[in-house]
Design a protein around this motif. Structure first.
Motif, short mmCIF file in Angstrom:
data_model
loop_
_atom_site.label_atom_id
_atom_site.label_comp_id
_atom_site.label_asym_id
_atom_site.label_seq_id
_atom_site.Cartn_x
_atom_site.Cartn_y
_atom_site.Cartn_z
N ASP A 1 0.82 -1.19 0.28
CA ASP A 1 0.00 0.08 0.13
C ASP A 1 1.00 1.26 0.12
O ASP A 1 0.34 2.32 -0.30
N LYS B 1 1.89 2.41 -3.52
CA LYS B 1 0.54 2.80 -4.22
C LYS B 1 0.45 4.14 -3.59
O LYS B 1 -0.01 4.95 -4.45
N PHE B 2 0.66 4.23 -2.39
CA PHE B 2 0.26 5.75 -1.87
C PHE B 2 1.38 6.70 -2.38
O PHE B 2 1.00 7.88 -2.55
N ARG C 1 2.81 6.51 -5.00
CA ARG C 1 2.53 7.07 -6.46
C ARG C 1 1.38 7.98 -6.38
O ARG C 1 1.14 8.86 -7.30
N ALA C 2 0.22 7.66 -5.56
CA ALA C 2 -0.92 8.60 -5.49
C ALA C 2 -0.39 9.86 -5.16
O ALA C 2 -1.28 10.67 -5.13
N ARG C 3 0.89 9.96 -4.25
CA ARG C 3 1.03 11.41 -4.17
C ARG C 3 1.94 12.15 -5.29
O ARG C 3 2.22 13.31 -4.88
N GLY C 4 2.12 11.33 -5.97
CA GLY C 4 2.56 11.94 -7.27
C GLY C 4 4.04 11.98 -7.30
O GLY C 4 4.97 12.71 -7.99
N LEU C 5 4.77 11.20 -6.49
CA LEU C 5 6.32 11.17 -6.44
C LEU C 5 6.97 10.40 -7.63
O LEU C 5 5.97 10.05 -8.24
N SER D 1 -9.43 4.17 -8.69
CA SER D 1 -7.95 3.91 -9.04
C SER D 1 -8.06 4.63 -10.34
O SER D 1 -7.04 5.30 -10.97
N ILE E 1 -7.53 8.54 -10.37
CA ILE E 1 -6.14 8.84 -10.13
C ILE E 1 -5.10 8.32 -11.03
O ILE E 1 -4.05 8.36 -10.81
N LEU F 1 -4.28 4.95 -11.72
CA LEU F 1 -3.45 4.11 -10.91
C LEU F 1 -4.08 2.63 -10.96
O LEU F 1 -4.03 1.92 -9.85
N GLU G 1 -4.23 -1.08 -11.51
CA GLU G 1 -3.04 -1.96 -11.47
C GLU G 1 -3.32 -2.92 -12.50
O GLU G 1 -4.35 -3.40 -13.03
N TYR H 1 2.29 8.82 -18.61
CA TYR H 1 2.43 8.61 -17.01
C TYR H 1 2.96 9.85 -16.34
O TYR H 1 2.73 10.14 -15.20
N ARG I 1 1.49 11.86 -13.36
CA ARG I 1 1.93 12.06 -12.34
C ARG I 1 2.12 13.36 -11.66
O ARG I 1 1.84 13.48 -10.48
N ARG J 1 -1.22 13.96 -10.05
CA ARG J 1 -1.43 13.17 -8.71
C ARG J 1 -0.92 13.81 -7.53
O ARG J 1 0.44 14.20 -7.65
N GLY J 2 -1.53 13.95 -6.46
CA GLY J 2 -0.98 14.76 -5.39
C GLY J 2 -1.20 16.22 -5.62
O GLY J 2 -1.28 16.68 -4.36
N ALA K 1 -5.05 11.39 -2.82
CA ALA K 1 -5.69 9.92 -2.51
C ALA K 1 -5.56 9.66 -1.08
O ALA K 1 -4.53 9.99 -0.58
N PHE L 1 -6.15 5.80 1.08
CA PHE L 1 -6.43 4.37 1.09
C PHE L 1 -6.95 3.97 2.43
O PHE L 1 -6.72 4.52 3.47
N LEU M 1 -1.14 14.24 4.25
CA LEU M 1 -0.36 14.00 3.01
C LEU M 1 -0.93 14.14 1.91
O LEU M 1 -0.55 14.42 0.74
N ALA M 2 -2.26 13.50 1.79
CA ALA M 2 -3.21 13.59 0.85
C ALA M 2 -3.70 15.17 0.51
O ALA M 2 -3.62 15.59 -0.59
#
Lengths: 328, 325
Positions: A218, A221-222, A224-228, B51, B54, B56, B58, B80, B84, B87-88, B93, B95, B166-167
């Motif tokens: 996770d 995945k998180f 990535r979701a933060r856009g790093l 998913s 955002i 992502l 899988e 991508y 990217r 995202r963020g 996001a 979870f 963080l989100a």
């Protein structure tokens, strides 16, 4: 953490005592050293005399104590075969082995880790598949076959690299190094590659499977979701999480490199400790064998200790176990 | 113009036994600052929709059709690297499991700073100051001191607060929150939901709140989309969907929620289970379990129709031409 370190050091000492005990038994009960040292026609009195001189009539525990004391001082007696102190022989041979092992370990890490990361991330690319197939060869071919193969290709057919010996060495104090001359480098390449290939493929496959595991978590995945960036995700977050198992295996493997180097040194007539050991076995040269056993055990124990301490550097959860237990 | 527009989104999973359709032709909109609840049973396609938004999904899952627009710009077909950057920064996001969402090897401060500096030009020190402010804002006591703590030094609820920080740390326009409270204790759930609601109101952030917990939806969302077998069964304001559900599935769903103080003999129960993706029936996917199903339901698939109430439901009961039933 200090308590943990002390505990681990204590355990290491215990292991060393046990190994020394085994070595001592080998040393003493494989045969009577007096028989080896004196001829057939010596009288019983003379035998007793020598036995007393050597302290062999002392109780078992006293003899063992003396063996350990001597071993701590680096004294392992006189080689039967070469009639020289074992400590000197080992000191002469050690640089060759350690340099070989060090270069092999560096090669294994420098190629194994990045290739493992690459194949872990680009799971389905054909380059990854190719690397994996080639690595299978590395895992399955025995070291001596690889060594002989390399000698055949590079020494016999192409004639570009020497097939045996250390080439040119430079003495720095008591240490002799291959790393300061071209001939030395040429001589060390083939044995180092031979020795590292198995470890390299092992590390590659380990890093790959750990990466695959971590990439599913996770927090990746998180991340990535933060856009790093990919770089931050793959190397900053994923790779570091694979390090605990990788350090364990790499540590143990450096120990096995020293042990495996027996075969490589034999194939390449490399004047290291392994080669010394093989010659000692052939001659039943017990003091050399005992010393080698203790040396190898010492290397393993030291590496394990370092590995255990590295866990603390890598994984903060271990550092804070005490705090968690106390409910903080 | 809506902040997020999803049009006819279709998510597929190619498998050895054929292509599975996890999300089948759904459309939804989220306006600025709005909280859209997405409810449904496990496997209804709610998380897949999240998913997909955002970017992502899988692998081998992929967007097979439709489009997703954020502030009018298509984002479903971006390369991508461009996605990217969104995202963020524009879509955050959250979870399900706060215990596993944070990297155990880095301090929470580092994870915050890293996210902030990735998306903004703030210096390390400014990012740190911003991160500490955020931590206090999400209710981490002694944020300055806790900045250098590792995730394992926090409880589950505190970690979810960190995850929320963080989100939110680059002030995204939308947060996709996928079961943000499911892994938490009930007592903590309410706090986290209240926090999320307050923060998003303060920051003007829209939320797509994915959950199977109608209670959470009722408390938080402005509008609700009910999903069933990869499609939207009913959509409307929370009040209308909860009180005046029109789709037989939603009705059943609402009837199955126990309410304190209501003296109901028995909770209603929807017979059967949601079909697996491999065996979705023809016609309306709900027809085998539907107490009101008629012939047309077994052959033709309904799209969202305006009901006689305020909601829209994918149900032939509300097709004017067949209203004779």
């Amino acid at each position: 953490m200090l308590a943990y370190v002390i505990q681990r050091v204590f355990q290491s000492l215990l292991v060393m005592v046990v190994v020394a005990f085994a070595a001592f038994i080998v040393f003493n009960f494989v045969g009577d050293p007096v028989d080896n040292m004196l001829g057939q026609e010596t009288s019983a009195e003379e035998r007793e005399e020598l036995r007393k001189d050597l302290g062999l009539d002392d109780p078992f525990i006293v003899q063992f104590g003396r063996f350990v004391t001597n071993a701590v001082h680096g004294e392992f007696g006189i080689s039967y075969r070469l009639q020289r102190p074992v400590a000197d022989l080992i000191a002469e041979r050690m640089p060759a082995t350690l340099e070989l092992v060090a270069l092999s370990a560096v090669l294994a890490l420098v190629f194994g880790v990045p290739l493992g990361v690459f194949t872990g991330i680009n799971r389905s690319s054909w380059i990854s598949q190719l690397i994996l197939i080639v690595s299978l060869v590395g895992v399955s071919l025995p070291t001596f076959v690889i060594g002989i193969l390399l000698i055949y290709i590079f020494a016999v057919n192409m004639g570009v690299l020497p097939s045996f010996g250390r080439g040119g060495v430079v003495e720095i104090g008591w240490w002799s190094t291959s790393f300061l001359t071209v001939a030395g480098w040429q001589a060390i390449i083939l044995p180092a590659v031979t020795l590292s290939l198995f470890q390299m493929t092992l590390i590659l496959r380990l890093v790959r499977s750990e990466m695959l595991e971590v990439m599913r978590t996770d927090y990746i995945k998180f991340a990535r979701a933060r856009g790093l960036t990919d770089r931050a995700v793959n190397f900053g977050h994923a790779l570091r999480n694979t390090l605990v198992p990788v350090i364990t295996i790499v540590g143990l493997n450096i120990g096995s490199l020293v042990a495996f180097s027996i075969i490589t040194e034999t194939v390449f007539q490399w004047p290291g400790m392994g080669f010394l050991f093989i010659q000692a076995v052939g001659f039943a040269d017990v003091p050399v064998m005992a010393a080698y056993l203790v040396m190898i055990a010492f290397v393993f124990v030291m590496i394990n200790l370092i590995v255990d301490l590295l866990y603390f550097v890598v994984d903060p959860r271990l550092r804070a176990d005490k705090a968690v237990a106390a409910g903080n | 113009m809506a902040l997020l527009e999803v049009r006819n989104l279709r998510v597929e999973f190619p498998t050895r036994r054929g292509v599975l359709v996890a999300v089948d032709d759904i459309s939804l909109e989220i306006s600025e600052g709005e909280v859209l609840g997405v409810v449904g049973e496990s496997g209804a396609g709610k998380s897949m929709t999240g998913s997909a938004i955002i970017g992502l999904l899988e692998p081998p899952g992929r967007i097979a059709g439709g489009e997703i627009r954020l502030e009018g710009e298509r984002i479903d077909n971006l390369p991508y690297e461009k996605m990217r950057r969104i995202r963020g920064a524009k879509i955050g996001a959250i979870f399900q499991d706060p215990l596993t969402s944070l990297n155990p090897l880095y301090t929470i401060g580092r994870q915050l700073v890293e996210t902030i500096t990735t998306h903004t030009d703030l210096s390390e020190a400014d990012a740190r100051a911003h991160a500490i402010d955020l931590l206090s804002e999400v209710g981490i006591p002694a944020a300055e001191r806790r900045f250098d703590s590792y995730p394992h030094e926090f409880s589950g609820g505190m970690r979810q607060r960190v995850v929320i920080a963080l989100a939110l740390c680059v002030n995204p326009r939308l947060i996709v929150a996928d079961e943000p409270t499911t892994a938490l204790d009930v007592s903590i759930q309410a706090q986290i939901i209240a926090l999320l609601k307050r923060l998003c109101r303060d920051h003007g952030t829209a939320v797509m709140l994915i959950t199977h917990d109608m209670g959470v939806i009722a408390e938080t969302a402005d509008r609700v989309a009910v999903m069933y077998a990869g499609r939207i069964a009913e959509v409307g304001t929370v009040r209308d969907v909860v009180k005046h559900a029109k789709h037989p599935y939603t009705e059943g769903l609402m009837g199955s929620i126990p309410l304190v103080g209501h003296d109901v003999e028995r909770l209603t129960q929807i017979e059967g289970a949601m079909p697996r993706l491999t065996e979705i029936p023809t016609g309306c996917a709900f027809n085998p379990r539907c107490p009101k199903a008629f012939d047309r339901c077994r052959t033709e698939r309904p799209d969202l129709l305006q009901t006689d109430g305020a909601t829209q439901a994918a149900c032939w009961l509300y097709d004017r031409e067949t209203a004779y039933v």
